[in-house]
Design a protein around this motif. Structure first.
Motif, PDB file in Angstrom:
ATOM      1  N   ASN A 185     -10.092   6.531 -51.952  1.00  0.00           N
ATOM      2  CA  ASN A 185      -9.286   7.398 -52.817  1.00  0.00           C
ATOM      3  C   ASN A 185     -10.158   8.374 -53.600  1.00  0.00           C
ATOM      4  N   ALA A 192     -10.308  12.422 -53.392  1.00  0.00           N
ATOM      5  CA  ALA A 192     -10.067  13.182 -54.618  1.00  0.00           C
ATOM      6  C   ALA A 192     -11.125  14.268 -54.808  1.00  0.00           C
ATOM      7  N   LYS A 193     -12.370  13.978 -54.462  1.00  0.00           N
ATOM      8  CA  LYS A 193     -13.431  14.981 -54.583  1.00  0.00           C
ATOM      9  C   LYS A 193     -13.188  16.155 -53.646  1.00  0.00           C
ATOM     10  N   ALA A 196     -10.288  17.048 -52.421  1.00  0.00           N
ATOM     11  CA  ALA A 196      -9.083  17.732 -52.888  1.00  0.00           C
ATOM     12  C   ALA A 196      -9.402  18.650 -54.060  1.00  0.00           C
ATOM     13  N   GLU A 197     -10.173  18.155 -55.005  1.00  0.00           N
ATOM     14  CA  GLU A 197     -10.489  18.941 -56.194  1.00  0.00           C
ATOM     15  C   GLU A 197     -11.316  20.173 -55.842  1.00  0.00           C
ATOM     16  N   ASN A 231      -8.715  22.806 -54.209  1.00  0.00           N
ATOM     17  CA  ASN A 231      -7.376  23.006 -54.766  1.00  0.00           C
ATOM     18  C   ASN A 231      -6.312  22.364 -53.871  1.00  0.00           C
ATOM     19  N   LYS A 269      -5.129  19.097 -54.446  1.00  0.00           N
ATOM     20  CA  LYS A 269      -4.506  17.946 -55.090  1.00  0.00           C
ATOM     21  C   LYS A 269      -3.006  17.946 -54.791  1.00  0.00           C
ATOM     22  N   GLY A 270      -2.506  16.779 -54.470  1.00  0.00           N
ATOM     23  CA  GLY A 270      -1.106  16.677 -54.084  1.00  0.00           C
ATOM     24  C   GLY A 270      -0.875  17.024 -52.629  1.00  0.00           C
ATOM     25  N   ASP A 309      -4.236  13.981 -50.935  1.00  0.00           N
ATOM     26  CA  ASP A 309      -4.383  12.713 -51.642  1.00  0.00           C
ATOM     27  C   ASP A 309      -3.048  11.995 -51.808  1.00  0.00           C
TER      28      ASP A 309
END
Length: 352
Positions: free
Chosen positions: A78, A82-83, A85-86, A89, A91-92, A95
């Motif tokens: 996870n 997240a890294k 995704a961040e 841009n 996120k959502g 993830d």
């Protein structure tokens, strides 16, 4: 040597086998396609300057591989996702799957072994996407469609919930003349885009490309669509989440519906609760004015009229609907009559 589709398909379905038992088959996609995406972008773009996807330190597939056998593998996967995704841009988008969910993936050693085997399947040498892509062959797009077909079969749901068959997409694209597009500034829109397969196949018909817009009600499926766009080298495609009829996301500055050069759609057939969140008799976008309001428990023409209002003056659109829209009476007969009298319908085609 090019990667054979059969090898890719076999590996992907083996990964699904690792997930059986704790979740419905329709949920496999959240895990399998997320790992497929991360594997692909890591192979293609890690260390590549100016790549459309940045693969940050600690956010690659190889970082996931290093976790095999780790007691905290789910939580750490996870964090790696997240890294990534961040940094992009996303996120959502990438993830959505929860890799530390004991209800779906098992407790303790069970989760550890299950995820370790799942990662090992994607880490096979013959699944290296950095060079192993045949010229002119869309392995990733085909993999999406392959999985969507199988998810639909396994979950007992209509495959139309996930994707539109490539053959149907191509027919629609040709019917509305997407190949006549002269500039990438021209637009194409799908108000019920699902995983994005119809949009992608339609856009591919334009030699110079098109600017892509789509909306999808289900957030997980919208995430698939966005990943699909990136994998197909359309990272700037705008894919929004929300109820298209009650809350269309693409609007002009004055609040009216944004209009497009081309539109395609394959909405759920005969939706009964289509007017949730909407007062059809006082629709702010005037989609039903001059045509009539669809019956309360059948939304086929609601989507049809949304497409009509979403086209420019010379815009062309195509929508897949059940045969009943051609024959049903009462309110639908009135809508059909008005559409024909206004010249909005140029033709219909039966696909059997």
């Amino acid at each position: 040597m090019a990667l054979k589709k059969s090898e890719l398909y076999s590996s992907l379905w083996k990964s699904c086998d690792e997930l059986r038992g704790g979740m419905d088959a329709s949920q496999y996609k959240d895990y399998v396609l997320t790992l497929l995406f991360i594997k692909y972008v890591s192979d293609r773009y890690a260390g590549v300057e100016g790549a459309p996807i940045e693969v940050p330190e600690g956010g690659s597939f190889q970082d996931i591989v290093a976790l095999k056998g780790d007691k905290e593998i789910g939580d750490k996967i996870n964090k790696i996702i997240a890294k990534l995704a961040e940094a992009n841009n996303l996120k959502g988008i990438i993830d959505v799957a929860e890799f530390n969910d004991p209800d779906k993936l098992g407790q303790g050693q069970d989760m550890q072994d299950r995820l370790s085997r799942l990662v090992a399947i994607f880490n096979r040498p013959n699944l290296n996407f950095s060079k192993n892509r045949a010229d002119g062959d869309d392995l990733l797009g085909d993999a999406y469609e392959y999985l969507m077909r199988n998810f639909a079969t396994q979950s007992g749901k209509s495959k139309g919930q996930f994707y539109t068959p490539a053959e149907v997409s191509r027919i629609i694209s040709k019917v509305i003349g997407v190949n006549t597009a002269e500039s990438q500034d021209q637009t194409i829109y799908d108000p019920t885009c699902g995983s994005g397969s119809l949009l992608l196949k339609a856009a591919d018909e334009a030699a110079r490309g098109l600017t892509i817009y789509g909306q999808e009600m289900d957030n997980a499926t919208r995430a698939l669509a966005k990943m699909n766009m990136i994998l197909h080298r359309h990272p700037t495609a705008e894919i929004e989440q929300g109820n298209t009829l009650a809350n269309p996301r693409f609007k002009e500055p004055n609040g009216s519906l944004k209009q497009f050069d081309f539109a395609v759609a394959n909405p759920h057939f005969s939706v009964k609760a289509w007017s949730n969140g909407l007062t059809p008799s006082n629709d702010e976008f005037k989609r039903f004015d001059g045509y009539g309001i669809p019956p309360a428990k059948n939304g086929d023409y609601a989507f049809f009229l949304h497409v009509v209002r979403s086209l420019t003056y010379k815009g062309k659109g195509a929508i897949i609907l059940p045969h009943g829209v051609l024959f049903r009476g009462n309110a639908e007969a009135e809508i059909r009559r008005n559409l024909i009298c206004k010249g909005e319908i140029k033709g219909s085609m039966s696909l059997l």
